[in-house]
Design an enzyme around this catalytic site. Structure first.
Site, PDB file in Angstrom:
ATOM      1  N   THR A 121       4.123 -11.069  -0.905  1.00 39.35           N
ATOM      2  CA  THR A 121       3.264 -11.856  -0.022  1.00 39.35           C
ATOM      3  C   THR A 121       1.827 -11.573  -0.458  1.00 39.35           C
ATOM      4  N   PHE A 136       0.827  -1.217   0.000  1.00 40.95           N
ATOM      5  CA  PHE A 136       0.000   0.000   0.000  1.00 40.95           C
ATOM      6  C   PHE A 136       0.867   1.276   0.000  1.00 40.95           C
ATOM      7  N   LYS A 166       8.713  -9.279  -1.675  1.00 42.94           N
ATOM      8  CA  LYS A 166       8.533 -10.737  -1.711  1.00 42.94           C
ATOM      9  C   LYS A 166       7.223 -11.128  -2.383  1.00 42.94           C
ATOM     10  N   TYR A 200       2.485  -7.460  16.348  1.00 45.29           N
ATOM     11  CA  TYR A 200       2.908  -6.579  15.251  1.00 45.29           C
ATOM     12  C   TYR A 200       3.746  -5.417  15.793  1.00 45.29           C
ATOM     13  N   SER A 201       3.205  -4.688  16.768  1.00 47.60           N
ATOM     14  CA  SER A 201       3.943  -3.503  17.233  1.00 47.60           C
ATOM     15  C   SER A 201       5.218  -3.901  17.966  1.00 47.60           C
ATOM     16  N   ILE A 219      13.283 -10.151   2.285  1.00 47.43           N
ATOM     17  CA  ILE A 219      14.286  -9.379   3.048  1.00 47.43           C
ATOM     18  C   ILE A 219      14.977 -10.229   4.112  1.00 47.43           C
ATOM     19  N   THR A 276       5.946   2.730  12.808  1.00 45.43           N
ATOM     20  CA  THR A 276       4.545   3.035  13.134  1.00 45.43           C
ATOM     21  C   THR A 276       4.419   3.693  14.499  1.00 45.43           C
ATOM     22  N   ASP A 277       3.319   4.416  14.694  1.00 44.14           N
ATOM     23  CA  ASP A 277       3.051   4.986  16.029  1.00 44.14           C
ATOM     24  C   ASP A 277       2.678   3.900  17.044  1.00 44.14           C
ATOM     25  N   GLU A 278       2.356   2.691  16.552  1.00 42.56           N
ATOM     26  CA  GLU A 278       1.904   1.640  17.472  1.00 42.56           C
ATOM     27  C   GLU A 278       2.996   1.196  18.444  1.00 42.56           C
ATOM     28  N   LYS A 326       7.732  -4.418  15.249  1.00 46.22           N
ATOM     29  CA  LYS A 326       8.185  -3.147  14.669  1.00 46.22           C
ATOM     30  C   LYS A 326       9.105  -2.426  15.669  1.00 46.22           C
ATOM     31  N   ASN A 353     -13.620   5.111  15.863  1.00 49.90           N
ATOM     32  CA  ASN A 353     -13.952   4.209  14.759  1.00 49.90           C
ATOM     33  C   ASN A 353     -15.402   4.345  14.302  1.00 49.90           C
ATOM     34  N   TYR A 364       4.440 -11.409 -14.110  1.00 55.44           N
ATOM     35  CA  TYR A 364       5.522 -10.436 -14.135  1.00 55.44           C
ATOM     36  C   TYR A 364       6.873 -11.131 -14.252  1.00 55.44           C
ATOM     37  N   GLU A 412       5.304  -7.280   7.543  1.00 55.71           N
ATOM     38  CA  GLU A 412       3.947  -7.774   7.800  1.00 55.71           C
ATOM     39  C   GLU A 412       3.283  -6.639   8.568  1.00 55.71           C
TER      40      GLU A 412
HETATM   41  P1  NAD Z   1       1.388  -3.619   3.242  1.00 53.17           P
HETATM   42  O1  NAD Z   1       1.082  -4.825   4.056  1.00 53.17           O
HETATM   43  O2  NAD Z   1       0.351  -3.038   2.370  1.00 53.17           O
HETATM   44  O3  NAD Z   1       2.668  -3.905   2.320  1.00 53.17           O
HETATM   45  C1  NAD Z   1       3.790  -4.592   2.792  1.00 53.17           C
HETATM   46  C2  NAD Z   1       4.635  -5.001   1.607  1.00 53.17           C
HETATM   47  O4  NAD Z   1       5.807  -5.686   2.099  1.00 53.17           O
HETATM   48  C3  NAD Z   1       3.927  -5.970   0.644  1.00 53.17           C
HETATM   49  O5  NAD Z   1       4.122  -5.574  -0.691  1.00 53.17           O
HETATM   50  C4  NAD Z   1       4.603  -7.310   0.923  1.00 53.17           C
HETATM   51  O6  NAD Z   1       4.649  -8.175  -0.200  1.00 53.17           O
HETATM   52  C5  NAD Z   1       6.001  -6.868   1.336  1.00 53.17           C
HETATM   53  N1  NAD Z   1       6.685  -7.872   2.180  1.00 53.17           N
HETATM   54  C6  NAD Z   1       6.172  -8.512   3.261  1.00 53.17           C
HETATM   55  N2  NAD Z   1       7.074  -9.378   3.753  1.00 53.17           N
HETATM   56  C7  NAD Z   1       8.189  -9.266   2.976  1.00 53.17           C
HETATM   57  C8  NAD Z   1       9.459  -9.890   2.986  1.00 53.17           C
HETATM   58  N3  NAD Z   1       9.765 -10.841   3.891  1.00 53.17           N
HETATM   59  N4  NAD Z   1      10.367  -9.524   2.055  1.00 53.17           N
HETATM   60  C9  NAD Z   1      10.070  -8.582   1.115  1.00 53.17           C
HETATM   61  N5  NAD Z   1       8.867  -7.982   1.048  1.00 53.17           N
HETATM   62  C10 NAD Z   1       7.935  -8.302   1.981  1.00 53.17           C
HETATM   63  O7  NAD Z   1       1.925  -2.558   4.301  1.00 53.17           O
HETATM   64  P2  NAD Z   1       1.728  -0.972   4.357  1.00 53.17           P
HETATM   65  O8  NAD Z   1       0.467  -0.677   5.048  1.00 53.17           O
HETATM   66  O9  NAD Z   1       2.011  -0.410   3.030  1.00 53.17           O
HETATM   67  O10 NAD Z   1       2.927  -0.587   5.356  1.00 53.17           O
HETATM   68  C11 NAD Z   1       4.234  -0.364   4.855  1.00 53.17           C
HETATM   69  C12 NAD Z   1       5.151  -0.032   6.024  1.00 53.17           C
HETATM   70  O11 NAD Z   1       4.669   1.124   6.697  1.00 53.17           O
HETATM   71  C13 NAD Z   1       5.231  -1.134   7.069  1.00 53.17           C
HETATM   72  O12 NAD Z   1       6.561  -1.181   7.546  1.00 53.17           O
HETATM   73  C14 NAD Z   1       4.284  -0.672   8.172  1.00 53.17           C
HETATM   74  O13 NAD Z   1       4.695  -1.173   9.422  1.00 53.17           O
HETATM   75  C15 NAD Z   1       4.471   0.828   8.085  1.00 53.17           C
HETATM   76  N6  NAD Z   1       3.296   1.635   8.508  1.00 53.17           N
HETATM   77  C16 NAD Z   1       2.053   1.406   8.000  1.00 53.17           C
HETATM   78  C17 NAD Z   1       0.986   2.236   8.364  1.00 53.17           C
HETATM   79  C18 NAD Z   1      -0.401   2.047   7.813  1.00 53.17           C
HETATM   80  O14 NAD Z   1      -1.332   2.704   8.261  1.00 53.17           O
HETATM   81  N7  NAD Z   1      -0.619   1.179   6.835  1.00 53.17           N
HETATM   82  C19 NAD Z   1       1.208   3.285   9.267  1.00 53.17           C
HETATM   83  C20 NAD Z   1       2.500   3.479   9.778  1.00 53.17           C
HETATM   84  C21 NAD Z   1       3.540   2.668   9.384  1.00 53.17           C
HETATM   85  O1  DAU Z   2      -1.222   3.283  13.535  1.00 58.78           O
HETATM   86  C1  DAU Z   2      -0.536   2.799  12.425  1.00 58.78           C
HETATM   87  C2  DAU Z   2      -1.019   1.400  12.088  1.00 58.78           C
HETATM   88  O2  DAU Z   2      -2.299   1.527  11.492  1.00 58.78           O
HETATM   89  C3  DAU Z   2      -0.076   0.650  11.153  1.00 58.78           C
HETATM   90  O3  DAU Z   2       1.158   0.465  11.801  1.00 58.78           O
HETATM   91  C4  DAU Z   2      -0.666  -0.699  10.756  1.00 58.78           C
HETATM   92  O4  DAU Z   2       0.175  -1.336   9.810  1.00 58.78           O
HETATM   93  C5  DAU Z   2      -2.034  -0.455  10.138  1.00 58.78           C
HETATM   94  O5  DAU Z   2      -2.632  -1.695   9.819  1.00 58.78           O
HETATM   95  C6  DAU Z   2      -2.926   0.330  11.099  1.00 58.78           C
HETATM   96  O6  DAU Z   2      -3.248  -0.457  12.251  1.00 58.78           O
HETATM   97  P1  DAU Z   2      -4.744  -0.534  12.855  1.00 58.78           P
HETATM   98  O7  DAU Z   2      -4.876  -1.787  13.615  1.00 58.78           O
HETATM   99  O8  DAU Z   2      -5.089   0.731  13.550  1.00 58.78           O
HETATM  100  O9  DAU Z   2      -5.597  -0.577  11.466  1.00 58.78           O
HETATM  101  P2  DAU Z   2      -6.895  -1.408  11.051  1.00 58.78           P
HETATM  102  O10 DAU Z   2      -7.348  -0.860   9.741  1.00 58.78           O
HETATM  103  O11 DAU Z   2      -6.681  -2.884  11.147  1.00 58.78           O
HETATM  104  O12 DAU Z   2      -7.962  -1.014  12.155  1.00 58.78           O
HETATM  105  C7  DAU Z   2      -8.339   0.336  12.402  1.00 58.78           C
HETATM  106  C8  DAU Z   2      -9.293   0.347  13.593  1.00 58.78           C
HETATM  107  O13 DAU Z   2     -10.531  -0.285  13.185  1.00 58.78           O
HETATM  108  C9  DAU Z   2      -8.799  -0.448  14.780  1.00 58.78           C
HETATM  109  O14 DAU Z   2      -9.216   0.191  15.968  1.00 58.78           O
HETATM  110  C10 DAU Z   2      -9.494  -1.802  14.653  1.00 58.78           C
HETATM  111  C11 DAU Z   2     -10.821  -1.433  14.000  1.00 58.78           C
HETATM  112  N1  DAU Z   2     -11.397  -2.462  13.102  1.00 58.78           N
HETATM  113  C12 DAU Z   2     -10.600  -2.973  12.124  1.00 58.78           C
HETATM  114  C13 DAU Z   2     -11.083  -3.930  11.242  1.00 58.78           C
HETATM  115  C14 DAU Z   2     -10.190  -4.514  10.170  1.00 58.78           C
HETATM  116  C15 DAU Z   2     -12.735  -2.856  13.228  1.00 58.78           C
HETATM  117  O15 DAU Z   2     -13.470  -2.355  14.107  1.00 58.78           O
HETATM  118  N2  DAU Z   2     -13.210  -3.796  12.366  1.00 58.78           N
HETATM  119  C16 DAU Z   2     -12.446  -4.363  11.377  1.00 58.78           C
HETATM  120  O16 DAU Z   2     -12.946  -5.240  10.631  1.00 58.78           O
END
Ligand code: NAD
Ligand code: DAU
Length: 376
Positions: free
Chosen positions: A38, A13, A36, A183-184, A62, A135-137, A187, A282, A374, A86
């Protein structure tokens, strides 16, 4: 200036937005996207840049140290933006080992491979940077001291006049780490390794900790794309617990812009928090999504509220995250560019206009066809 930048997790993403921004903005840079693929990686996210001469995709894990050594040397990498991870909390609760393997051991393998290559060069670490996206988590959870909300203490473009904060505390760069989910915890561990490589070996590193991102190309296991798709199909909307948890939402392109700025202008060894100053309970956020989807689909606004289904809470569900990103604002001049109302409208429209993208994921076709077709 010519540079060879490795972006990990670029098929995911946030990574896909960062790759797109760098490929378009820096024609002189060679951008190597290492992923990778995934379940969360989808090369369809990068269709618009895949044929560019300054873009190369490499499929690799990685956590494979030999592969990391080979790739970093082969492409003469002089800068790394590390997003591969992840990323889904619910998956980490079911399968913590995969999170430790990728997020901890994978980050360590990448650090070690970069260290060996950069130390082998005559100029060593000059002009190099290992930028780790976190992440902030990692900071844990904040209390909901004001469940009804009080006026938010910061004013930025992301806030509207009636924006609320749901507690008095905010995460700052010096907040003590206190992760709760697997997860957190993974990280947090990877962040510590990155800083340890700076403090021990003098490697130029940098860490940023960002709040919840939203926008196009997010995998539909996460709240916003999952709910948009379920509303469209009239499926239940599973709200965890009472829906009272609070998250701070940032439009993904604003995160990508911050990453660009920090990669080029951030100070080595520093930490920057990135957030939207945009807290939502939420259940309130879900109602905004429902209204927006209903309106854009031509249904009576709010009619899909009947789909809301309260389900068992996430184990260890963190109550509130809220980032204070004033350091990034004052030192580097970054601030979110979008009002939340604008960002959510743009996001909902994107998912409704790209149903083929969504259907390819929900059917599994993206893995069977696009990722496999690809050439790697
Ligand atoms: P995502 O899950 O959408 O994408 C992760 C990507 O990493 C995927 O393309 C996956 O194929 C790849 N990947 C996973 N394992 C791998 C491995 N072993 N080797 C190589 N590639 C691998 O994640 P995202 O939401 O885009 O988050 C990206 C980064 O930002 C993460 O480090 C996450 O912790 C951090 N982050 C995410 C958010 C959020 O809200 N989504 C917020 C803050 C920080
Ligand atoms: O804060 C940054 C983090 O934000 C990133 O580090 C993570 O990678 C990212 O996944 C995200 O984590 P959250 O757990 O906050 O995101 P998620 O979209 O899974 O959930 C957002 C909120 O909504 C959380 O309080 C859980 C709730 N939720 C989520 C899902 C998927 C629901 O109530 N129902 C659901 O089905």
């Amino acid at each position: 200036m010519k540079r060879n930048i490795l972006i990990t997790g670029g098929a995911g993403f946030i990574g896909s937005h960062v790759v797109r921004l760098f490929v378009n903005k820096y024609p002189d840079y060679n951008i190597v996207n290492l992923d990778k693929l995934t379940y969360a990686g989808n090369l369809a996210n990068l269709k618009d840049v895949e044929d560019r001469p300054n873009y190369k995709f490499v499929k690799a894990d990685i956590a494979d140290l030999d592969d990391m050594r080979r790739i970093i040397v082969e492409y003469k990498i002089d800068g790394i933006i590390h997003l591969a991870a992840e990323s889904h909390v619910d998956r980490s609760i079911k399968d913590p080992f995969t999170f430790a393997r990728t997020n901890v051991m994978g980050t360590l393998a990448l650090l070690q491979a970069a260290k060996e290559y950069w130390e082998s060069l005559p100029e060593r670490y000059d002009g190099k940077l290992f930028y780790h996206i976190s992440t902030d988590e990692v900071y844990g959870a904040l209390e909901l001291t004001h469940p009804e909300g009080v006026p938010a203490p910061f004013t930025t473009k992301a806030s509207s006049e009636d924006d609320m904060a749901y507690g008095t505390e905010f995460f700052v760069e010096t907040t003590k780490y206190n992760p709760h989910s697997p997860y957190s915890a993974s990280k947090a561990s990877s962040d510590h390794f990155v800083r340890a490589y700076h403090d021990t070996y003098g490697m130029p590193t940098l860490v940023t900790n960002c709040s919840n991102n939203y926008g196009p190309y997010q995998f539909p296991e996460k709240l916003i794309p999952l709910f948009i798709n379920n509303i469209r199909h009239g499926k239940p909307l599973p709200v965890y617990g009472k829906g009272e948890n609070v998250r701070d939402w940032l439009f993904v392109e604003d995160h990508a812009r911050a990453i660009d700025l920090i990669f080029h202008k951030g100070k080595e060894a520093e930490t920057y928090n990135i957030g939207g100053f945009n807290e939502w309970k939420n259940i309130d956020l879900i109602k905004v999504i429902i209204k927006t989807v209903d309106r854009l689909l031509g249904n009576p606004e709010g009619s899909s509220e009947k789909l809301i289904t309260y389900v068992t809470d996430r184990l260890g569900h963190d109550m509130r995250y809220a980032i204070d990103s004033r350091k990034l604002q004052s030192e580097l001049g970054w601030e979110p560019s979008l009002q939340f109302e604008e960002g959510i409208e743009k996001t909902v429209r994107w998912y409704l206009d790209h149903q083929d993208w969504m259907d390819n994921i929900t059917s599994g076709d993206y893995e069977k066809y696009y990722n496999n077709m690809y050439k790697i």
